[in-house]
Design an enzyme around this catalytic site. Structure first.
Site, PDB file in Angstrom:
ATOM      1  N   SER A   1       0.825  -1.212   0.000  1.00 24.20           N
ATOM      2  CA  SER A   1       0.000   0.000   0.000  1.00 24.20           C
ATOM      3  C   SER A   1       0.854   1.254   0.000  1.00 24.20           C
ATOM      4  O   SER A   1       1.976   1.275   0.515  1.00 24.20           O
ATOM      5  CB  SER A   1      -0.921   0.019   1.219  1.00 24.20           C
ATOM      6  OG  SER A   1      -0.221   0.418   2.381  1.00 24.20           O
ATOM      7  N   LYS A   2       0.298   2.312  -0.581  1.00 23.13           N
ATOM      8  CA  LYS A   2       0.981   3.615  -0.627  1.00 23.13           C
ATOM      9  C   LYS A   2       1.261   4.104   0.793  1.00 23.13           C
ATOM     10  O   LYS A   2       2.328   4.613   1.096  1.00 23.13           O
ATOM     11  CB  LYS A   2       0.090   4.648  -1.326  1.00 23.13           C
ATOM     12  CG  LYS A   2      -0.236   4.362  -2.778  1.00 23.13           C
ATOM     13  CD  LYS A   2      -1.156   5.469  -3.306  1.00 23.13           C
ATOM     14  CE  LYS A   2      -1.702   5.115  -4.687  1.00 23.13           C
ATOM     15  NZ  LYS A   2      -2.600   6.144  -5.209  1.00 23.13           N
TER      16      LYS A   2
END
Length: 501
Positions: free
Chosen positions: A252-253
């Site tokens: 995930s970012k």
């Protein structure tokens, strides 16, 4: 009917490599079957959507050489159509107005917790059809709406039945209607929710195949109910396995930062074709297990049936600069740099040298042959385009750094080198013609005269000429650096002044 697929990112940050892979798989499938690849920007989250993110998405697709057909669709442009469609379902009796006061309705929960809540309630035998407004008469519902009472619009999901579809990757999927809430289509502020907007846009764009991440698998049952409510053909679905971090958490970012951003790879010297090739193998396997594949080869070999169900693991070590991304990505990039046609590599090297202020216009003119020869020589050991301006700096500038370990190992251990190397420079200046072969002859003759091993002078010369302890054949380096620059560097006292105790 011809195949039509779409890539539908939200412009709420940089382009995630998982999203880039979805774009690639959609593009490959469209090109394989002669279909259309469309781009839709899902910019309905007005607080988080930015023009900068939209630009980043478009630039990312361009960098990966994934061209899209037709005009870009911006979902926000269709909001009024989506509102009208929801109201039409109310008129047809397929949806209803929910007048539950807003403070009693958790909009955030609708988006994020609906699946868990629905399953838990189904397990406890709670009836999702117990909303008091579900069976309100049309007359009373119309009158309350006309009086200005705020309402959301919900889909009227049948009490009994099972939703079924066959996913091209994950096979038969089914879910009881009892587990599905009467999903909200329109909030009381008139904002259309995700499932409604996605389905209506896919209908309008005549999408035939929806290829997207596995995290959308549970939404699909809800979306099929909407296709049916709008009496529209249901597309085929192919959900892609997730890309996981080394600890098997979803990549995930928010958690993993720049390593999951496509622009990081562009800015850190990846060759677009190499990264595209690497992305293609995250979850898909070519029939012949070949790994290095051109864009045309990927198109030829690609199939949705070749996508596996097992999640792909993206191996990187956050605190290790040498393993900042997946080793396979770095290996593949090195393979491309080493083997791609020089005509394709040279413009990329030019751009890198220009960015590092090392480019000279002569490399495109009088020194073109030298430039091509230099790049051909040094590319064999490089992993990224950045290496041409860092490890390769000494080939393009007199202002280069000496690696301390190389100096200690190859220069400082033998005190005589401080006199031997300038003497070697004198010898090299007499060599005619000056080439790799004649430089080797001269160095080996000189080492014999001086009673030292040739290896001592070869290693010392490498560090004096390039600042490094490893690199291409040393005599090829002499040839490419040239007699004059080699002589100047062999006479330099910088390493001793800089590193001698």
């Amino acid at each position: 009917m011809s195949v039509r697929v779409r890539f539908a990112p939200s412009p709420t940050g940089y382009l995630h490599i998982g999203a880039a892979r979805s774009a690639l798989f959609n593009w490959l499938y469209a090109r394989k079957v002669g279909g259309a690849f469309l781009l839709r920007v899902e910019d309905t989250d007005l607080q988080r959507s930015t023009e900068e993110s939209t630009r980043s998405i478009i630039e990312g697709l361009k960098w990966l050489e994934l061209d899209y057909d037709e005009e870009i669709v911006f979902q926000s442009d269709n909001a009024e159509k989506h509102r009208a469609a929801a109201r039409r379902l109310v008129e047809e009796g397929k949806a209803y107005r929910d007048f539950t006061p807003k403070e009693q309705r958790d909009d955030k929960g609708i988006k994020q917790e609906i699946a868990e809540r629905a399953r838990a309630q189904a397990a406890e035998g709670i009836d999702h059809r117990s909303n008091p407004f579900r069976d309100l008469s049309k007359g009373e519902s119309d009158a309350r709406a006309a009086a200005g009472e705020p309402f959301a619009i919900r889909l009227k999901v049948a009490r009994d039945g099972i939703s079924r579809f066959t996913d091209i990757v994950y096979g038969e999927q089914e879910r009881s209607y009892a587990e599905i809430e009467d999903l909200v289509l329109l909030r009381s502020d008139g904002h259309p929710l995700y499932n409604l907007s996605v389905v209506l846009d896919d209908i309008e764009m005549r999408i035939t195949h929806v290829i997207r991440g596995q995290d959308h698998l549970t939404n699909t049952h809800k979306q099929i109910l909407l296709y049916q409510a709008f009496a529209a053909p249901v597309p085929q679905f192919a959900h892609l396995p997730l890309i996981l971090a080394p600890n098997k958490a979803k990549l995930s970012k928010r958690k993993h930062g720049e390593v999951v951003s496509l622009t990081t790879y562009r800015d850190r010297g990846f060759v677009p074709a190499a990264f595209r090739n690497f992305l293609a193998l995250l979850g898909w396997s070519p029939p012949d297990a070949k790994e290095i594949m051109s864009r045309d080869e990927l198109v030829y070999a690609f199939s949705l049936e070749g996508i596996g169900r097992a999640n792909a693991v993206f191996n990187f070590q956050e605190n290790d600069p040498r393993h900042w991304t997946d080793d396979k990505a770095l290996w593949m990039n090195a393979e491309y740099i080493r083997t791609m046609p020089l005509t394709e590599l040279l413009p990329m090297v030019k751009e890198e040298l220009r960015a590092a202020k090392l480019w000279r216009e002569e490399y495109d003119d009088d020194e073109r042959a030298w430039f091509e020869k230099a790049v051909e020589l040094i590319r064999q050991r490089f992993f990224t385009l950045k290496d041409f301006s860092s490890q390769g700096r000494a080939y393009f500038s007199e202002d280069f750094d000496f690696d301390e370990a190389a100096v200690k190992k190859n220069l400082l251990k033998e005190p005589r080198l401080r006199e031997l190397l300038p003497a070697l420079a004198d010898r090299m200046e007499t060599v005619e013609p000056f080439s790799a072969a004649t430089a080797e002859e001269a160095l080996r003759a000189f080492s014999e005269e001086q009673g030292v091993k040739a290896g001592l002078l070869i290693n010392a010369s490498r560090t004096m000429l390039t600042g490094q302890s490893v690199g291409p054949s040393m005599f090829e380096v002499f040839d490419i650096i040239g007699r004059e620059r080699a002589g100047t560097r062999l006479r330099s006292q910088v390493p001793w002044n800089q590193f001698a105790a």
